[in-house]
Design a protein around this motif. Sequence first.
Motif, PDB file in Angstrom:
ATOM      1  N   TYR A   1      39.771  44.224  15.404  1.00 52.99           N
ATOM      2  CA  TYR A   1      39.141  43.888  16.674  1.00 52.99           C
ATOM      3  C   TYR A   1      38.771  45.153  17.430  1.00 52.99           C
ATOM      4  O   TYR A   1      37.754  45.183  18.131  1.00 52.99           O
ATOM      5  N   SER A   2      39.558  46.202  17.274  1.00 53.17           N
ATOM      6  CA  SER A   2      39.275  47.429  18.026  1.00 53.17           C
ATOM      7  C   SER A   2      37.954  48.055  17.587  1.00 53.17           C
ATOM      8  O   SER A   2      37.171  48.492  18.433  1.00 53.17           O
ATOM      9  N   ALA A   3      37.679  48.101  16.285  1.00 55.60           N
ATOM     10  CA  ALA A   3      36.399  48.659  15.826  1.00 55.60           C
ATOM     11  C   ALA A   3      35.245  47.778  16.293  1.00 55.60           C
ATOM     12  O   ALA A   3      34.185  48.279  16.671  1.00 55.60           O
ATOM     13  N   PHE A   4      35.458  46.473  16.264  1.00 50.87           N
ATOM     14  CA  PHE A   4      34.457  45.526  16.762  1.00 50.87           C
ATOM     15  C   PHE A   4      34.150  45.813  18.232  1.00 50.87           C
ATOM     16  O   PHE A   4      32.989  45.900  18.636  1.00 50.87           O
ATOM     17  N   ALA A   5      35.195  45.998  19.046  1.00 52.50           N
ATOM     18  CA  ALA A   5      35.015  46.264  20.482  1.00 52.50           C
ATOM     19  C   ALA A   5      34.338  47.618  20.709  1.00 52.50           C
ATOM     20  O   ALA A   5      33.440  47.732  21.554  1.00 52.50           O
ATOM     21  N   VAL A   6      34.744  48.623  19.956  1.00 48.75           N
ATOM     22  CA  VAL A   6      34.140  49.950  20.093  1.00 48.75           C
ATOM     23  C   VAL A   6      32.671  49.911  19.682  1.00 48.75           C
ATOM     24  O   VAL A   6      31.811  50.511  20.344  1.00 48.75           O
ATOM     25  N   ASP A   7      32.369  49.203  18.599  1.00 53.02           N
ATOM     26  CA  ASP A   7      30.978  49.090  18.150  1.00 53.02           C
ATOM     27  C   ASP A   7      30.118  48.356  19.178  1.00 53.02           C
ATOM     28  O   ASP A   7      28.988  48.768  19.463  1.00 53.02           O
ATOM     29  N   ALA A   8      30.648  47.268  19.734  1.00 53.31           N
ATOM     30  CA  ALA A   8      29.895  46.529  20.762  1.00 53.31           C
ATOM     31  C   ALA A   8      29.668  47.414  21.978  1.00 53.31           C
ATOM     32  O   ALA A   8      28.569  47.438  22.546  1.00 53.31           O
ATOM     33  N   ASP A   9      30.692  48.161  22.377  1.00 54.09           N
ATOM     34  CA  ASP A   9      30.556  49.080  23.508  1.00 54.09           C
ATOM     35  C   ASP A   9      29.552  50.194  23.195  1.00 54.09           C
ATOM     36  O   ASP A   9      28.764  50.584  24.061  1.00 54.09           O
ATOM     37  N   GLY A  10      29.585  50.686  21.969  1.00 54.66           N
ATOM     38  CA  GLY A  10      28.637  51.731  21.570  1.00 54.66           C
ATOM     39  C   GLY A  10      27.198  51.264  21.681  1.00 54.66           C
ATOM     40  O   GLY A  10      26.307  52.044  22.064  1.00 54.66           O
ATOM     41  N   LEU A  11      26.968  50.009  21.363  1.00 53.02           N
ATOM     42  CA  LEU A  11      25.617  49.462  21.508  1.00 53.02           C
ATOM     43  C   LEU A  11      25.217  49.391  22.986  1.00 53.02           C
ATOM     44  O   LEU A  11      24.063  49.650  23.334  1.00 53.02           O
ATOM     45  N   ILE A  12      26.165  49.061  23.846  1.00 51.59           N
ATOM     46  CA  ILE A  12      25.883  49.034  25.286  1.00 51.59           C
ATOM     47  C   ILE A  12      25.578  50.442  25.783  1.00 51.59           C
ATOM     48  O   ILE A  12      24.612  50.654  26.521  1.00 51.59           O
ATOM     49  N   VAL A  13      26.393  51.408  25.357  1.00 54.32           N
ATOM     50  CA  VAL A  13      26.175  52.809  25.765  1.00 54.32           C
ATOM     51  C   VAL A  13      24.807  53.291  25.289  1.00 54.32           C
ATOM     52  O   VAL A  13      24.130  54.044  26.001  1.00 54.32           O
ATOM     53  N   ALA A  14      24.381  52.841  24.115  1.00 48.64           N
ATOM     54  CA  ALA A  14      23.065  53.210  23.580  1.00 48.64           C
ATOM     55  C   ALA A  14      21.947  52.393  24.217  1.00 48.64           C
ATOM     56  O   ALA A  14      20.807  52.454  23.785  1.00 48.64           O
ATOM     57  N   GLN A  15      22.300  51.647  25.247  1.00 52.68           N
ATOM     58  CA  GLN A  15      21.364  50.801  25.988  1.00 52.68           C
ATOM     59  C   GLN A  15      20.720  49.726  25.117  1.00 52.68           C
ATOM     60  O   GLN A  15      19.566  49.356  25.314  1.00 52.68           O
ATOM     61  N   ASN A  16      21.501  49.238  24.179  1.00 54.51           N
ATOM     62  CA  ASN A  16      21.072  48.131  23.325  1.00 54.51           C
ATOM     63  C   ASN A  16      21.913  46.906  23.689  1.00 54.51           C
ATOM     64  O   ASN A  16      22.729  46.431  22.910  1.00 54.51           O
TER      65      ASN A  16
END
Length: 136
Positions: free
Chosen positions: A85-100
């Motif tokens: 779940y942590s990688a899932f959360a980090v990946d989802a957050d990374g997409l937000i940070v990338a403005q996606n």
Amino acid sequence: MHLRWRYIALVFVGGALGTTVRYLVSAVVPSVAGLPIATFGINVVGAFLLGILLEALALRGPDEGMRRDLRLFIGTGILGGFTTYSAFAVDADGLIVAQNIGGSILYALATILIGALASVAGIALAARVGRAGARR
């Protein structure tokens, strides 16, 4: 039960194996259009396998002895370390940070929904195999 060293060791060794496999898959499978396909695939496959495992064990009797050992080693350990779940959360957050934002929402919803369907499919497959074995 959680204070028994035998069970802790089963989860620890299984978790180390599952985490290693997850790391290797993540290192080999690149993102596609910025979407973390490796983590998505890992979580869906893990949900499917966990559904199979838990249903197969449940069909064979109560959670004790070898069934408990398998559940802890494979389910909690290997599959718990493999899926994350942590990688899932980090990946989802990374997409937000990338403005996606759209990609992040799609990724999160697809992971949860397809993961749940994969788990149900694993349960159904194990139940079907179990029924077929009982008829023989």
